[in-house]
Scaffold this motif. Structure first.
Motif, PDB file in Angstrom:
ATOM      1  N   LEU B   2       0.837  -1.199   0.000  1.00 23.29           N
ATOM      2  CA  LEU B   2       0.000   0.000   0.000  1.00 23.29           C
ATOM      3  C   LEU B   2       0.879   1.258   0.000  1.00 23.29           C
ATOM      4  O   LEU B   2       1.960   1.271   0.567  1.00 23.29           O
ATOM      5  CB  LEU B   2      -0.873   0.046   1.248  1.00 23.29           C
ATOM      6  N   THR B   3       0.380   2.278  -0.614  1.00 22.20           N
ATOM      7  CA  THR B   3       0.998   3.595  -0.507  1.00 22.20           C
ATOM      8  C   THR B   3      -0.067   4.542   0.012  1.00 22.20           C
ATOM      9  O   THR B   3      -1.133   4.656  -0.585  1.00 22.20           O
ATOM     10  CB  THR B   3       1.498   4.082  -1.886  1.00 22.20           C
ATOM     11  N   TYR B   8      -0.083  14.872   7.198  1.00 25.50           N
ATOM     12  CA  TYR B   8       0.697  15.854   7.946  1.00 25.50           C
ATOM     13  C   TYR B   8       1.897  16.354   7.158  1.00 25.50           C
ATOM     14  O   TYR B   8       2.128  17.545   7.041  1.00 25.50           O
ATOM     15  CB  TYR B   8       1.183  15.252   9.270  1.00 25.50           C
ATOM     16  N   CYS B   9       2.668  15.407   6.624  1.00 25.65           N
ATOM     17  CA  CYS B   9       3.895  15.844   5.958  1.00 25.65           C
ATOM     18  C   CYS B   9       3.788  15.737   4.446  1.00 25.65           C
ATOM     19  O   CYS B   9       4.709  16.122   3.733  1.00 25.65           O
ATOM     20  CB  CYS B   9       5.104  15.079   6.486  1.00 25.65           C
ATOM     21  N   VAL B  11       3.964  13.247   2.550  1.00 24.10           N
ATOM     22  CA  VAL B  11       4.781  12.200   1.929  1.00 24.10           C
ATOM     23  C   VAL B  11       3.887  11.029   1.540  1.00 24.10           C
ATOM     24  O   VAL B  11       3.048  10.588   2.325  1.00 24.10           O
ATOM     25  CB  VAL B  11       5.881  11.736   2.915  1.00 24.10           C
ATOM     26  N   ALA B  12       4.051  10.552   0.296  1.00 28.86           N
ATOM     27  CA  ALA B  12       3.379   9.318  -0.127  1.00 28.86           C
ATOM     28  C   ALA B  12       4.207   8.172   0.418  1.00 28.86           C
ATOM     29  O   ALA B  12       5.234   7.818  -0.132  1.00 28.86           O
ATOM     30  CB  ALA B  12       3.278   9.249  -1.646  1.00 28.86           C
ATOM     31  N   ALA B  13       3.774   7.638   1.530  1.00 33.02           N
ATOM     32  CA  ALA B  13       4.614   6.688   2.254  1.00 33.02           C
ATOM     33  C   ALA B  13       4.278   5.258   1.858  1.00 33.02           C
ATOM     34  O   ALA B  13       3.124   4.900   1.673  1.00 33.02           O
ATOM     35  CB  ALA B  13       4.451   6.871   3.762  1.00 33.02           C
ATOM     36  N   ASP B  14       5.333   4.510   1.754  1.00 32.32           N
ATOM     37  CA  ASP B  14       5.266   3.095   1.480  1.00 32.32           C
ATOM     38  C   ASP B  14       4.711   2.367   2.715  1.00 32.32           C
ATOM     39  O   ASP B  14       4.929   2.814   3.829  1.00 32.32           O
ATOM     40  CB  ASP B  14       6.733   2.705   1.319  1.00 32.32           C
ATOM     41  N   THR B  16       5.830  -0.044   4.163  1.00 32.36           N
ATOM     42  CA  THR B  16       6.910  -0.394   5.093  1.00 32.36           C
ATOM     43  C   THR B  16       7.377   0.803   5.909  1.00 32.36           C
ATOM     44  O   THR B  16       8.193   0.655   6.810  1.00 32.36           O
ATOM     45  CB  THR B  16       8.115  -0.980   4.347  1.00 32.36           C
ATOM     46  N   GLU B  17       6.911   1.995   5.584  1.00 35.59           N
ATOM     47  CA  GLU B  17       7.242   3.161   6.395  1.00 35.59           C
ATOM     48  C   GLU B  17       6.132   3.471   7.393  1.00 35.59           C
ATOM     49  O   GLU B  17       6.225   4.422   8.158  1.00 35.59           O
ATOM     50  CB  GLU B  17       7.451   4.396   5.498  1.00 35.59           C
ATOM     51  N   GLY B  61       8.503   8.091   9.509  1.00 37.11           N
ATOM     52  CA  GLY B  61       8.537   9.433   8.947  1.00 37.11           C
ATOM     53  C   GLY B  61       8.294  10.442  10.047  1.00 37.11           C
ATOM     54  O   GLY B  61       9.008  10.462  11.045  1.00 37.11           O
ATOM     55  N   CYS B  62       7.230  11.217   9.916  1.00 37.84           N
ATOM     56  CA  CYS B  62       6.995  12.306  10.870  1.00 37.84           C
ATOM     57  C   CYS B  62       6.432  11.812  12.195  1.00 37.84           C
ATOM     58  O   CYS B  62       6.288  12.580  13.128  1.00 37.84           O
ATOM     59  CB  CYS B  62       6.092  13.366  10.251  1.00 37.84           C
TER      60      CYS B  62
END
Lengths: 998, 109, 189
Positions: B2-3, B8-9, B11-14, B16-17, B61-62
């Motif tokens: 999933l992405t 908040y930030c 970011v298109a996060a993976d 795994t993030e 991330g954030c």
């Protein structure tokens, strides 16, 4: 005989000979050969034995779909089983060995199974090995294990390195044939990031073999130009030897790049796993030709018609002098003509269709090739090599009309689009009746985060058979995925094709005897008769039939067999093919190496190991480490020839008598600050933290909403609005996340900030009767009990290093925990050792820490707790506020089961004979449970030998334990016997607490 | 994989993030609540094939928690929004309605 | 006061991509309302750079500010100036809800320079390292191999990786192996 032709072979360099070794014999090949073409050039058709019947197996295909040509490749640290000869590029010195035979490839004892084949039908193992049960362990399982698996597992450590790479692209194009090249060219015009990958070493796919005219030039020239144009685009990346392995959610794709397999080179990674995040994925994966099901279709020398053509054109290899072509479509006629033009003999084209008069058919006839329509192969003659075929009427049952001598058979049952990548993430298929193929249903694509389809099949993978259609499709898809208008389509000229006749059995009315010789899955030995038997026995779902027969479950994953198999099933259960459906396509498309999956994470880099600032000293000082989460903590420091147990005993006694030094840096340290911090901590801990005076310490318990204890530690109030919360070693990140969760998601209007400062500090515990003397020797702070009483904290400098000192004890002894900046942690540790030398200071490890705390009856999260224990079970009621209206876990602890007086509660335990109770022992109760097992009434949670007391001590949870002081109950010893254990107070040492002030 | 885009930030996060945090919009029941209320709060979870609301933390991330509205069947993401929301904001509901007319989830529609 | 030592001990490796321990650096975590003028002013004053927007960092890993989250920045100053920086922030934000804490020793900083630096990073992080997506001045908190890390695209074209101290040698060794494994050639320029 298969041999190298005097001319031809567009992929080989005849000026550069290469020697490869197969089963100990040397073979001459050329640069550009695959292992398959090199072997075939030397008449080595036999390459392996099948899995079940050990039938001789020859090469069938020329690409990734090859089911038979699997070999052990390389030796020692470079050994790899199940390498596919058709995709293995040769290099000087390549060594390979065939698999699944004994004693030799030519003579294999296991081939007796083929004579027994009528006793080994589908489901044989399920039926035969069911009873008696006692036979499983010593008879059936060893037998099955012996016969399982094709290649051997590598024995040596892999000598190669592997890596991974993350790429983010707008458009990923998988497959570098005409469709992929054109789609990438069109999409590339947009300026978007485009990545084009091709599994083989060559661009253009099979186009150059069939050589259509494109824009008035030969296909090979057009391909070369297209690659040059792509390479000139700054936004396009090209990769050969890179196989699109899988498509996953939200545009994620995996690709497997083979970097040095074709030219081993020390120091370079062997494979690279590409982790690709693509906006859109174009699958230009082409098609795979289907075999035909006729008796003896597994005899070496029977090959796919396209493969026969590929070997001739690409490698200049003829499969046989006399090749019979058998087909149900026009494409195979190309093979006949290529062979004819190479000067080889095509005795006949056997065409199952009653009428065949397409352009290719006419061209073959014009060359004088005999074409027999409405005919079929009744059976192939030969053992380890084709010697001839018997032909019959396709409409009949297989009565022989004529024998034709030949040494090769080129078969074509039509073409199947490679839909794997389309299907991996849920793309649906439709059965195209006219083309007799499953192809992607554009109306039901795999959908991405935006709800729209993100995989776009193109060309052959989309069911296009003709070059002009492929290129038109590619331009349209390339434009669509990059948001452009479709541009010019290259003009392609190739032959039109007549209609295919679906043929799933040849001849269509074949007798059982013939059907028992028609192979569907060459590797796993699944025959037409097996699938029909499965259907008769009720395995009507394609997924059930697959597992019952093992059809398509071999290493080739049914690339050749699946469609034929489900068509046979469809016939057997009298259900149309689209209703039968396909089995599930799962990644990877072809096998990828375990090394690539691990990437750089191997050896020392396998897993991050967290190290404290003092780790280097521990390593150099005899520490035996134990993992605590990802940390490595010293278990004990071994001196001389000491055992770990002796070292622990020494360390314990030294702490009790002199002074010990512990690296406690791994303890979690969280700063909680803000106007609402006190209120927040009151919710988090079971007791009250808001009333803690500045400079004071308090032990606290944290529970989850279920009421269960999740962490403990000492809380220090550092300032009016600031607290420092210590957590367990394993708890720092978890509790930090727990705090953020409640702050962000529940009490988001509370003004509180949290910072995890765990790694900012080295924390060192100086513990024992001489502890104060050591600190006084270090100098810099008043650490007397008057100025720094128990459960207080002070800032200052010790030995010239900024320090925060906590008077807390986890051992019952006089104890200081000192936090210093991590960059000075090692210096402080060294200073403590130097200052403490005259006081008998010795470092101690985690096991000593455990014994010390157990002697004092202190609990340890993870020993006394296991996620089902509430603080009340541990007699920690004193640390639970009765006054607070709420805290996390309070409501959970009020549930009836939690207040049940029969709950197991913490007590001390000691054996009557002084021995140590085994870890994990249970207290045996009276009677048995519903399963006839003895009832239990408690269990051990911590058990040690106490060197201080000279006997075994333990803690455990026992039903109504605290009410049963002095009672003796039996505990299991793990060997069927029990040991008598007395229930005692959990504090074994210094019950009065006289030692903690020194 | 999933992405999800962290609101908040940005970011298109993976996947795994991110750290998954289970169902969104739970109402906490503490001391004084009935057994039934507490049981529902702790253990009763939706298990839809379709529209669902989940908690995710941008852990690598954030560090912020956020909520995601997505389809558990097709993996379509209708939107992400801050964890400081006791109900899905209107623009998220509208986005779902546009794609899944007539959807309901617990008391939301 | 005794001198501190950097967890990586000043290690460096050369090659197509050079890796270097950036050494002891003062780092101050500041949490608060990032839109606040006083907060921005004191941070900017300490580092001598502008205050970064979301996803960005200003200055260098020696003197700079990195945006960590919507309510958190990291201020980079000289190692021996971190304590004073905390005091200065606390003074400037007296009465304003905030948290400033010296975390200089909790993390390690590793510099990467050379044409292949993006290749090396992209071997390990799921974040997009394409020059169009990750431009100088950007700061991305993400995963590097198996651990959390912050990646900083510096204005001079080099990169800084920030990771926790306890895994610093793991991160350095993983980066070094990735350098050794050679270029991928995916990013041009």
């Amino acid at each position: 005989m298969s041999t190298r032709l005097a001319r031809g072979g567009r992929l080989i360099n005849r000026r550069k000979a290469v020697t490869v070794t197969f089963n100990g014999r040397n073979y001459k090949g050329f640069e550009g050969d695959t292992l398959a073409s090199a072997l075939l050039a030397n008449d080595q058709m036999l390459v392996g034995r099948s899995f079940k019947y050990h039938r001789p197996r020859g090469i069938v295909a020329s690409g990734a779909e090859e089911p038979n040509g699997l070999v052990n490749l390389g030796q020692g640290g470079g050994f790899e089983p199940n390498a596919r000869v058709t995709t293995t590029e040769v290099f000087e010195g390549l060594t390979a060995e065939s698999q699944n035979h004994w004693p030799s490839l030519e003579f294999d004892v296991g081939a007796i199974n083929t004579a027994l084949s009528r006793f080994l039908p589908a489901g044989f193992y399920y039926k035969m090995f069911l009873h008696p049960r006692s036979f499983w362990k010593h008879v059936y399982e060893p037998f099955i294990r012996q016969s399982a698996g094709l290649g051997q597992a590598p024995k040596a450590r892999d000598q190669d390195t592997y890596e991974q790479f993350n790429a983010h692209v707008d458009v990923l194009v998988v497959g570098g044939g005409l469709a992929g090249l054109q789609a990438a060219l069109t999409a590339g015009q947009s300026g978007l990031r485009v990545l084009l990958i091709e599994q083989s070493a060559h661009w253009g796919g099979r186009a150059a073999v069939d050589d259509p005219l494109i824009d008035g030039t030969p296909a090979e020239f057009w391909i070369k130009t297209a690659v040059q144009r792509l390479a000139a685009l700054p936004n396009v990346r090209l990769r050969t030897r890179t196989m699109g392995a899988g498509v996953y959610d939200h545009g994620y794709a995996l690709a497997h790049e083979r970097l040095t397999d074709h030219a081993p080179e020390a120091g370079k990674p062997r494979h690279r796993l590409w982790r690709i995040r693509a906006g859109k994925i174009v699958t230009a994966t082409g098609m795979i030709e289907r075999p035909l099901s006729f008796a003896g279709n597994d005899i070496p020398g029977v090959m796919l018609a396209s493969a026969v053509r590929d070997y001739a054109v690409d490698f200049g290899v003829s499969i046989g002098d006399r090749t019979v072509v058998v087909t149900n479509n026009d494409d195979a006629y190309r093979t006949a003509m290529v062979l004819h033009q190479a000067g080889l003999i095509v005795p006949a084209i056997i065409d199952a269709r009653v009428q065949a008069d397409g352009a290719l058919v006419r061209a073959a006839r014009d060359l004088g090739i005999r074409v027999e329509t409405g005919r079929a192969i009744a059976r192939v003659k030969g053992g380890k090599r084709v010697t001839g075929v018997t032909i019959c009427a396709h409409a009949g049952e297989g009565s022989g009309l004529e024998d034709i001598a030949c040494d090769a058979v080129a078969m074509s049952g039509g073409w199947s689009p490679v839909v794997h990548l389309w299907s991996h993430c849920g793309g649906k298929l439709i059965w195209d009746e006219g083309l007799a193929m499953f192809r992607p249903d554009a109306t039901r694509p795999p959908t991405g985060a935006d709800g729209a389809g993100f995989v776009f099949p193109v060309g052959g993978a989309n069911g296009m058979l003709r070059t002009a259609d492929v290129l038109t499709d590619a331009v349209a898809v390339g434009a669509s995925v990059s948001g452009q208008a479709a541009g010019d389509v290259p003009v392609a000229v190739d032959s039109e094709q007549g209609a295919i006749l679906p043929v799933w059995l040849m001849p269509q009315g074949a007798t059982l005897k013939l059907r028992q010789k028609m192979w569907l899955d060459y590797q796993n030995d699944v025959k037409v008769s097996d699938v029909q038997l499965a259907a008769r026995e009720g395995y009507e779902s394609v997924e059930h039939a697959k597992r019952y027969t093992t059809l398509g479950m071999a290493t080739d994953q049914g690339k050749l067999s699946n469609i034929n198999g489900l068509a046979v099933l469809s016939g057997a259960i009298n259900t149309p093919i689209p209703q039968v459906g396909t089995t599930t396509f799962r990644p990877p498309y072809t096998p990828i190496s375990m090394g690539a999956i691990a990437g750089v994470a191997r050896g020392d880099l396998f897993q991050p190991v967290r190290k404290t600032p003092i780790h280097g000293w521990h390593e150099a000082s005899g520490a035996e480490f134990e993992p605590v989460g990802l940390w490595r903590r010293p278990y004990a420091f071994l001196q001389g020839h000491e055992s770990a147990h002796e070292a622990v005993n020494r360390e314990v006694l030294n702490v009790r008598r002199n002074v010990g030094l512990l690296d406690a840096s791994t303890l979690g340290k969280l700063i909680v600050k803000g106007p609402d911090a006190g209120r927040f901590l009151d919710m988090l801990y079971t007791n009250v933290m808001s009333t803690l005076p500045v400079g004071k310490c308090r032990y606290g318990l944290m529970c989850n909403e279920n009421g269960f204890l999740i962490d403990d530690g000492v809380v220090v109030r550092m300032a009016e609005d600031t607290w420092l919360c210590h957590t367990t070693t394993g708890g720092a990140d978890r509790i930090h996340a727990h705090m953020e969760d409640w702050l962000q998601c529940e009490w988001w209007d509370w003004k509180v900030y949290v910072a995890n400062v765990t790694e900012q500090y080295a924390q060192i515990a100086v513990v024992g009767p001489n502890a104060r003397k050591v600190l006084e020797k270090l100098d810099g702070m008043d650490v007397t009990k008057e100025v720094l009483p128990f459960m207080t904290s002070a800032d200052g400098t010790l030995g010239g290093i900024a320090a925060r000192v906590f008077r807390i004890s986890f051992s019952g002894e006089l104890s200081y925990e000192i936090a210093v900046p991590a960059s000075q942690g090692r210096a402080f540790w060294d200073a403590c050792l130097a200052a403490g030398a005259e006081f008998g200071i010795q470092p101690y490890g985690t096991e000593c820490l455990h014994v010390l705390r157990a002697e004092k009856g202190f609990i340890m999260i993870g020993d006394e707790t296991d996620g089902t224990v509430i603080p009340q079970d541990l007699n920690l009621g004193w640390a639970i506020s009765k006054k607070k209206s709420d805290y996390l876990g309070k409501r959970g602890q009020e549930r009836s089961h939690m207040v049940d007086p029969k709950r197991w509660k913490l007590v001390g335990l000691e054996t009557v004979d002084g021995s140590v109770i085994p870890d994990g022992a249970y207290a045996v109760g009276t009677g048995t449970n519903a399963n006839g097992q003895k009832n239990t009434q408690g269990r051990v949670t911590s058990t040690y030998f106490s060197p201080t007391l000279g006997k075994g001590i333990a803690m455990g949870l026992v039903e109504r334990g605290p009410e049963r002081m002095g009672e003796v109950i039996p505990f299991t010893k793990g060997n069927g016997t029990t040991v008598d254990v007395r229930i005692v107070d959990q504090v074994f040492y210094d019950k009065a607490g006289a030692k903690q002030d020194g | 994989m999933l992405t999800l885009t962290c609101p908040y930030c940005g970011v298109a996060a993976d996947e795994t993030e991110l750290a998954a945090g289970g169902e969104a919009h739970l109402k906490r029941f503490g001391p004084g609540s009935t057994d039934a209320e507490f049981d529902t709060y702790m253990f009763a979870r939706e298990n839809p094939k379709g529209v669902h609301f989940e908690r995710w933390r941008h852990a690598y991330g954030c560090g912020k928690w956020f909520l995601a509205a997505r389809d558990t069947n097709t993996l379509e993401v209708f939107g992400t929004y801050p964890a400081q929301s006791s109900a899905p904001p209107q623009h998220i509901r509208d986005a779902i309605t546009a794609k899944r007319p007539g959807w309901t989830w617990r008391d939301f529609a | 006061m005794a001198d501190g030592v950097s967890v990586l001990g000043g290690v460096s490796v050369g090659g197509a991509v050079a890796l270097r321990d950036l050494g002891l650096t003062g780092m101050v975590t500041v949490r608060g309302n990032l839109a606040g003028g006083a907060l921005q002013a004191v941070c900017a004053g300490l580092a001598g750079v502008g205050f970064p927007g979301a996803g960005m960092a200003t200055g260098t890993a020696a003197q700079g500010i990195a945006w960590m989250s919507p309510d958190e920045v990291m201020v980079f100053v000289a190692h021996d100036a971190a304590g004073a920086a905390v005091a200065q922030i606390d003074a400037a934000l007296a009465g304003v809800h905030h948290l400033a804490v010296d975390v200089s020793d909790a993390r390690a900083l590793i510099g990467l320079s050379g044409a292949g630096a993006r290749d090396v990073l992209a071997k390990l992080t799921p974040a997009d390292m394409h020059p169009d997506a990750f431009r100088p001045g950007m700061f991305r908190r993400t995963r590097l191999g198996q651990v959390a890390a912050g990646i900083w695209a510096l204005e001079d074209g080099s990169f800084a990786v920030m990771c926790f101290r306890s895994v610093a040698d793991h991160v350095f060794a993983t980066l070094a192996q990735s350098v050794k494994d050679g270029a991928v050639g995916h990013f041009k320029g």
